[in-house]
Design a protein around this motif. Structure first.
Motif, PDB file in Angstrom:
ATOM      1  N   VAL A 245      12.425   2.316  -0.222  1.00  0.00           N
ATOM      2  CA  VAL A 245      11.319   2.839   0.580  1.00  0.00           C
ATOM      3  C   VAL A 245      10.271   3.501  -0.316  1.00  0.00           C
ATOM      4  CG1 VAL A 245      10.675   4.472   2.395  1.00  0.00           C
ATOM      5  CG2 VAL A 245      12.781   3.145   2.614  1.00  0.00           C
ATOM      6  N   ILE A 246      10.736   4.291  -1.279  1.00  0.00           N
ATOM      7  CA  ILE A 246       9.810   4.980  -2.189  1.00  0.00           C
ATOM      8  C   ILE A 246       8.986   3.967  -2.987  1.00  0.00           C
ATOM      9  CG2 ILE A 246       9.685   6.423  -4.255  1.00  0.00           C
ATOM     10  CD1 ILE A 246      12.117   7.943  -3.177  1.00  0.00           C
ATOM     11  N   LEU A 247       9.638   2.918  -3.487  1.00  0.00           N
ATOM     12  CA  LEU A 247       8.921   1.904  -4.261  1.00  0.00           C
ATOM     13  C   LEU A 247       7.900   1.177  -3.401  1.00  0.00           C
ATOM     14  CD1 LEU A 247      11.853   0.442  -6.395  1.00  0.00           C
ATOM     15  CD2 LEU A 247       9.871   1.708  -7.246  1.00  0.00           C
ATOM     16  N   ALA A 248       8.258   0.895  -2.155  1.00  0.00           N
ATOM     17  CA  ALA A 248       7.309   0.235  -1.248  1.00  0.00           C
ATOM     18  C   ALA A 248       6.080   1.104  -1.026  1.00  0.00           C
ATOM     19  CB  ALA A 248       7.988  -0.089   0.089  1.00  0.00           C
ATOM     20  N   LEU A 249       6.304   2.390  -0.778  1.00  0.00           N
ATOM     21  CA  LEU A 249       5.181   3.313  -0.579  1.00  0.00           C
ATOM     22  C   LEU A 249       4.382   3.504  -1.856  1.00  0.00           C
ATOM     23  CD1 LEU A 249       6.891   6.010   1.678  1.00  0.00           C
ATOM     24  CD2 LEU A 249       5.116   4.387   2.356  1.00  0.00           C
ATOM     25  N   TYR A 250       5.058   3.464  -2.999  1.00  0.00           N
ATOM     26  CA  TYR A 250       4.360   3.627  -4.272  1.00  0.00           C
ATOM     27  C   TYR A 250       3.343   2.505  -4.483  1.00  0.00           C
ATOM     28  CZ  TYR A 250       3.563   4.029  -9.294  1.00  0.00           C
ATOM     29  OH  TYR A 250       2.968   4.146 -10.524  1.00  0.00           O
ATOM     30  N   PHE A 251       3.735   1.276  -4.150  1.00  0.00           N
ATOM     31  CA  PHE A 251       2.863   0.137  -4.420  1.00  0.00           C
ATOM     32  C   PHE A 251       1.838  -0.125  -3.313  1.00  0.00           C
ATOM     33  CE2 PHE A 251       6.510  -0.982  -7.205  1.00  0.00           C
ATOM     34  CZ  PHE A 251       5.804  -1.065  -8.393  1.00  0.00           C
ATOM     35  N   ILE A 252       2.146   0.254  -2.068  1.00  0.00           N
ATOM     36  CA  ILE A 252       1.202  -0.059  -0.991  1.00  0.00           C
ATOM     37  C   ILE A 252       0.604   1.192  -0.346  1.00  0.00           C
ATOM     38  CG2 ILE A 252       2.473  -2.173  -0.456  1.00  0.00           C
ATOM     39  CD1 ILE A 252       3.579  -0.796   2.022  1.00  0.00           C
ATOM     40  N   GLY A 253       1.047   2.368  -0.767  1.00  0.00           N
ATOM     41  CA  GLY A 253       0.597   3.589  -0.097  1.00  0.00           C
ATOM     42  C   GLY A 253      -0.740   4.127  -0.560  1.00  0.00           C
ATOM     43  N   GLY A 254      -1.298   3.587  -1.641  1.00  0.00           N
ATOM     44  CA  GLY A 254      -2.589   4.068  -2.113  1.00  0.00           C
ATOM     45  C   GLY A 254      -2.460   5.088  -3.232  1.00  0.00           C
ATOM     46  N   ALA A 255      -3.584   5.320  -3.911  1.00  0.00           N
ATOM     47  CA  ALA A 255      -3.585   6.174  -5.094  1.00  0.00           C
ATOM     48  C   ALA A 255      -3.298   7.631  -4.775  1.00  0.00           C
ATOM     49  CB  ALA A 255      -4.929   6.060  -5.817  1.00  0.00           C
ATOM     50  N   ILE A 257      -1.153   9.112  -2.874  1.00  0.00           N
ATOM     51  CA  ILE A 257       0.252   9.538  -2.777  1.00  0.00           C
ATOM     52  C   ILE A 257       1.111   8.946  -3.890  1.00  0.00           C
ATOM     53  CG2 ILE A 257       0.091   9.819  -0.283  1.00  0.00           C
ATOM     54  CD1 ILE A 257       1.794   7.223  -0.060  1.00  0.00           C
ATOM     55  N   ARG A 258       0.485   8.247  -4.828  1.00  0.00           N
ATOM     56  CA  ARG A 258       1.281   7.558  -5.855  1.00  0.00           C
ATOM     57  C   ARG A 258       2.059   8.536  -6.733  1.00  0.00           C
ATOM     58  NH1 ARG A 258      -2.146   3.428  -7.144  1.00  0.00           N
ATOM     59  NH2 ARG A 258      -1.007   2.084  -5.697  1.00  0.00           N
ATOM     60  N   ASN A 259       1.422   9.622  -7.153  1.00  0.00           N
ATOM     61  CA  ASN A 259       2.134  10.598  -7.990  1.00  0.00           C
ATOM     62  C   ASN A 259       3.252  11.281  -7.213  1.00  0.00           C
ATOM     63  OD1 ASN A 259       0.400   9.940 -10.020  1.00  0.00           O
ATOM     64  ND2 ASN A 259      -0.770  11.847  -9.965  1.00  0.00           N
ATOM     65  N   PHE A 260       3.026  11.517  -5.926  1.00  0.00           N
ATOM     66  CA  PHE A 260       4.061  12.107  -5.066  1.00  0.00           C
ATOM     67  C   PHE A 260       5.272  11.184  -5.004  1.00  0.00           C
ATOM     68  CE2 PHE A 260       5.737  12.480  -0.629  1.00  0.00           C
ATOM     69  CZ  PHE A 260       6.319  13.721  -0.768  1.00  0.00           C
ATOM     70  N   MET A 261       5.012   9.891  -4.856  1.00  0.00           N
ATOM     71  CA  MET A 261       6.108   8.921  -4.821  1.00  0.00           C
ATOM     72  C   MET A 261       6.837   8.867  -6.162  1.00  0.00           C
ATOM     73  SD  MET A 261       6.419   7.608  -1.826  1.00  0.00           S
ATOM     74  CE  MET A 261       5.968   9.177  -1.113  1.00  0.00           C
ATOM     75  N   MET A 262       6.096   9.054  -7.252  1.00  0.00           N
ATOM     76  CA  MET A 262       6.724   9.055  -8.573  1.00  0.00           C
ATOM     77  C   MET A 262       7.677  10.239  -8.716  1.00  0.00           C
ATOM     78  SD  MET A 262       7.161   7.695 -11.538  1.00  0.00           S
ATOM     79  CE  MET A 262       5.833   6.509 -11.743  1.00  0.00           C
ATOM     80  N   VAL A 263       7.273  11.407  -8.192  1.00  0.00           N
ATOM     81  CA  VAL A 263       8.159  12.574  -8.218  1.00  0.00           C
ATOM     82  C   VAL A 263       9.452  12.256  -7.476  1.00  0.00           C
ATOM     83  CG1 VAL A 263       8.453  14.980  -7.511  1.00  0.00           C
ATOM     84  CG2 VAL A 263       6.234  14.204  -8.344  1.00  0.00           C
ATOM     85  N   LEU A 264       9.332  11.682  -6.295  1.00  0.00           N
ATOM     86  CA  LEU A 264      10.519  11.357  -5.500  1.00  0.00           C
ATOM     87  C   LEU A 264      11.376  10.308  -6.205  1.00  0.00           C
ATOM     88  CD1 LEU A 264       9.092  11.217  -1.850  1.00  0.00           C
ATOM     89  CD2 LEU A 264      10.140  13.142  -3.055  1.00  0.00           C
TER      90      LEU A 264
END
Length: 305
Positions: A245-255, A257-264
Motif C-alpha cells: 500500500v505504501i509503495l502504491a501511494l508513493y508512486f501515485i500519490g503525488g509529490a 506525500i512522497r516523503n511521508f510515504m518514504m518515512v513509513l
C-alpha cells in the motif's frame, strides 16, 4: 528452525553498525529542515513546457531569489523553497516566471513564519518524548503480572528509539544526496512509525507472556525463540501488505506525500526487524544478566549461545 536468540549478538552488530552510520551522518550532514522548521515559503509549480533546472535557477536569481532551493519532482513539477514571501510577492514571482517560460500553474504554496517554525520544532520533540513515556507506562501496566514488568517496557522502548534513529539516519543521507527536506509530515510519519513499531513488539511480547503462562519451556531463551517463530509469519505478512500500500501511494500519490510515504516505508521495514531481532533479544540479555557481555562484546570474541 531459525535460532533468533542464538544469533542475538549478530543482530546487535547490525543495529550497532546502523547506529554508528547514523551518528556520523547526523553529525556531518544533519537533517535538511523544511519551511516548517526554519521559516520561509515553499511553492510547487508546473509548466506547460519542459524547463531546464539551470534556466529556472537563473530566472529566480534575476527575480531576486538568489538563495532559492530548487528540486524537480518525478512528476515534472518544480518544488522551490525561498524566504518567506507574501501573497503579492507570490503573484509577482509567478508573473515573472510566466513571462520567461510561459503558463505556470501553482500546485501548492506554503508559508511559515519564524515563530511558528520554532514552535513546530519544539512541539515535535515534545510529542515524541511524551509518546515514549506513555508507551513505557502502558507496557509496564499491561505486563504487570509478569516478573519485573518495567523491564518489558524498557525492552520495547529501546527498539522503538532504534527505529526512529534509523529513520532519521536515512533522511540525513537523503538530505545530503538528494536535498530531501523534513517537514511537519515527516514528524507525522515518525509518530506513525512509533505506533507501528510498538504494535509489532507487543505482538511478540504478548506471545512470550502466553507461553510463560503455559510453561512451554523452562529455558527462557528457548521460550522466547519459540514465541518469535510463532509470530514471525504473521508479522511478515502484515508488513508486506502494508508495504504494498505504501509503495502504491508513493508512486501515485503525488509529490506532496512522497516523503511521508518514504518515512513509513523505512519505518515498516526497521520496525519489523526490531520486533523480532532486537526487542526479544534485549529481554533475554536482561533476564540472563548478560549486560557485561553486551557492552563489551566484540564480533570476533567467544560468546555463549
Amino acid at each position: 528452525m531459525i535460532d533468533f536468540i542464538g544469533k542475538r549478538y549478530r543482530f546487535f552488530l547490525v543495529s550497532g553498525v546502523l547506529i554508528l552510520i547514523g551518528i556520523i551522518s547526523l553529525a556531518t550532514f544533519k537533517l535538511q529542515p523544511g519551511v516548517d522548521f526554519i521559516s520561509g515559503s515553499s511553492i510547487t509549480l508546473r509548466f506547460d513546457e519542459p524547463i531546464d533546472q539551470g534556466e529556472m535557477r537563473t530566472a529566480l536569481l534575476n527575480l531576486g531569489y538568489d538563495q532559492a532551493i530548487i528540486q524537480k519532482t518525478p512528476d515534472g513539477d518544480y518544488f522551490i523553497r525561498i524566504r518567506e514571501i507574501s501573497s503579492q510577492e507570490k503573484e509577482g514571482l509567478t508573473a515573472g516566471l510566466e513571462e520567461k517560460f510561459g503558463k505556470v500553474t501553482i500546485r501548492d504554496f506554503y508559508s511559515v513564519s519564524p515563530v511558528i517554525a520554532t514552535k513546530t520544532g519544539r512541539d515535535a520533540g515534545i510529542a515524541i518524548i511524551v509518546a515514549a513515556v506513555f508507551i513505557l507506562a502502558y507496557i509496564a501496566w499491561a505486563f504487570r503480572r509478569m516478573p519485573r514488568p518495567f523491564r518489558w517496557g524498557t525492552c520495547a522502548i529501546v527498539p522503538l528509539l532504534h527505529d526512529v534513529f534509523i529513520v532519521l539516519t536515512v533522511f540525513s543521507l537523503l538530505g545530503w544526496l538528494l536535498n530531501i527536506e523534513v517537514d511537519a509530515l515527516f514528524i507525522t510519519g515518525v509518530l506513525a512509525v512509533v505506533g507501528y513499531s510498538i504494535n509489532n513488539t507487543i505482538v511478540v511480547f504478548d506471545r512470550i507472556r502466553d507461553n510463560m503462562t503455559r510453561s512451554i519451556s523452562k529455558d527462557f531463551a528457548s521460550l522466547v525463540n519459540s514465541s518469535i517463530l510463532e509470530t514471525f509469519t504473521r508479522s511478515l505478512n502484515t508488513s508486506l501488505t502494508t508495504l504494498f500500500v505504501i509503495l502504491a501511494l508513493y508512486f501515485i500519490g503525488g509529490a506532496t506525500i512522497r516523503n511521508f510515504m518514504m518515512v513509513l516505508l523505512v519505518g515498516v521495514v526497521v520496525g519489523t526487524y526490531s520486533a523480532s531481532c532486537v526487542a526479544p533479544q534485549l529481554l533475554v540479555v536482561w533476564e540472563r544478566g548478560e549486560w557485561g557481555r553486551f557492552f563489551s562484546w566484540l564480533p570476533f570474541g567467544k560468546r555463549k549461545p
